[in-house]
Design a protein around this motif. Structure first.
Motif, short mmCIF file in Angstrom:
data_model
loop_
_atom_site.label_atom_id
_atom_site.label_comp_id
_atom_site.label_asym_id
_atom_site.label_seq_id
_atom_site.Cartn_x
_atom_site.Cartn_y
_atom_site.Cartn_z
N ASP A 199 -17.11 26.51 51.58
CA ASP A 199 -17.61 25.53 50.86
C ASP A 199 -17.57 26.75 49.40
O ASP A 199 -18.80 26.80 48.85
CB ASP A 199 -18.99 25.57 51.59
N ALA A 200 -17.18 26.81 48.48
CA ALA A 200 -17.50 27.56 46.90
C ALA A 200 -18.94 26.53 46.45
O ALA A 200 -19.54 27.48 45.63
CB ALA A 200 -16.35 26.88 46.22
N GLY A 201 -18.77 25.64 46.80
CA GLY A 201 -20.61 24.76 46.18
C GLY A 201 -21.58 25.95 46.52
O GLY A 201 -22.70 25.94 45.85
N ASP A 202 -21.27 26.47 47.69
CA ASP A 202 -23.49 27.15 48.51
C ASP A 202 -22.46 28.95 47.38
O ASP A 202 -21.40 29.97 48.39
CB ASP A 202 -22.61 27.10 49.82
N LYS A 203 -23.57 28.65 46.71
CA LYS A 203 -23.71 30.14 46.22
C LYS A 203 -24.03 31.23 46.75
O LYS A 203 -22.92 32.75 46.64
CB LYS A 203 -24.07 29.56 44.71
N LEU A 204 -24.33 30.71 47.46
CA LEU A 204 -24.90 32.30 48.25
C LEU A 204 -23.81 33.03 49.47
O LEU A 204 -23.69 33.88 49.53
CB LEU A 204 -26.34 31.74 49.05
N ARG A 205 -23.29 31.84 50.35
CA ARG A 205 -22.60 32.12 51.19
C ARG A 205 -21.73 31.60 51.17
O ARG A 205 -20.83 32.24 51.55
CB ARG A 205 -23.55 32.12 52.70
N GLY A 206 -21.40 30.75 50.64
CA GLY A 206 -19.89 30.26 50.35
C GLY A 206 -19.06 29.19 51.37
O GLY A 206 -18.07 29.30 51.88
N LEU A 207 -20.38 29.25 52.26
CA LEU A 207 -20.11 28.33 54.05
C LEU A 207 -20.91 27.09 53.60
O LEU A 207 -21.97 27.18 53.61
CB LEU A 207 -20.83 29.32 54.59
#
Length: 103
Positions: free
Chosen positions: A87-95
């Protein structure tokens, strides 16, 4: 709980030699911790321990994290299966957590 997640991720990075890329299995496991805590309805006084978890690569960046958990105080014990996806929208982990099942 967020502080504990960040501390756990930092510890994993330290053990792995602080490489530029964090271990994707450790990142997937960390991503499942908060939703599991929320699902269990933990209070500020309770602590969640997931011990040893298994992470299985499902392809295309998806991972399945599973294992036992225990909650103290209270003594609740069980198991969980969590699936994460990119998930590119999750800035911390990308998931993002795709599914969570608690047994």
């Amino acid at each position: 709980m967020t502080v504990r997640l960040v501390a756990a991720l930092v510890a994993v990075l330290a053990v792995s030699g602080c490489s530029a890329e964090p271990d994707p299995n450790a990142v997937a496991a960390a991503k499942c911790h908060l939703p599991l805590s929320q699902h269990l309805g933990l209070t500020a006084e309770q602590r969640l321990s997931t011990g040893q978890v298994a992470v299985r690569d499902l392809g295309e960046g998806r991972r399945e994290v599973s294992g036992p958990f225990s909650v103290t105080p209270g003594g609740r014990v069980g198991g969980f299966v969590c699936v994460v996806a990119p998930d590119a929208g999750d800035k911390l982990r990308g998931l993002r957590v795709e599914s969570l099942r608690v047994e």
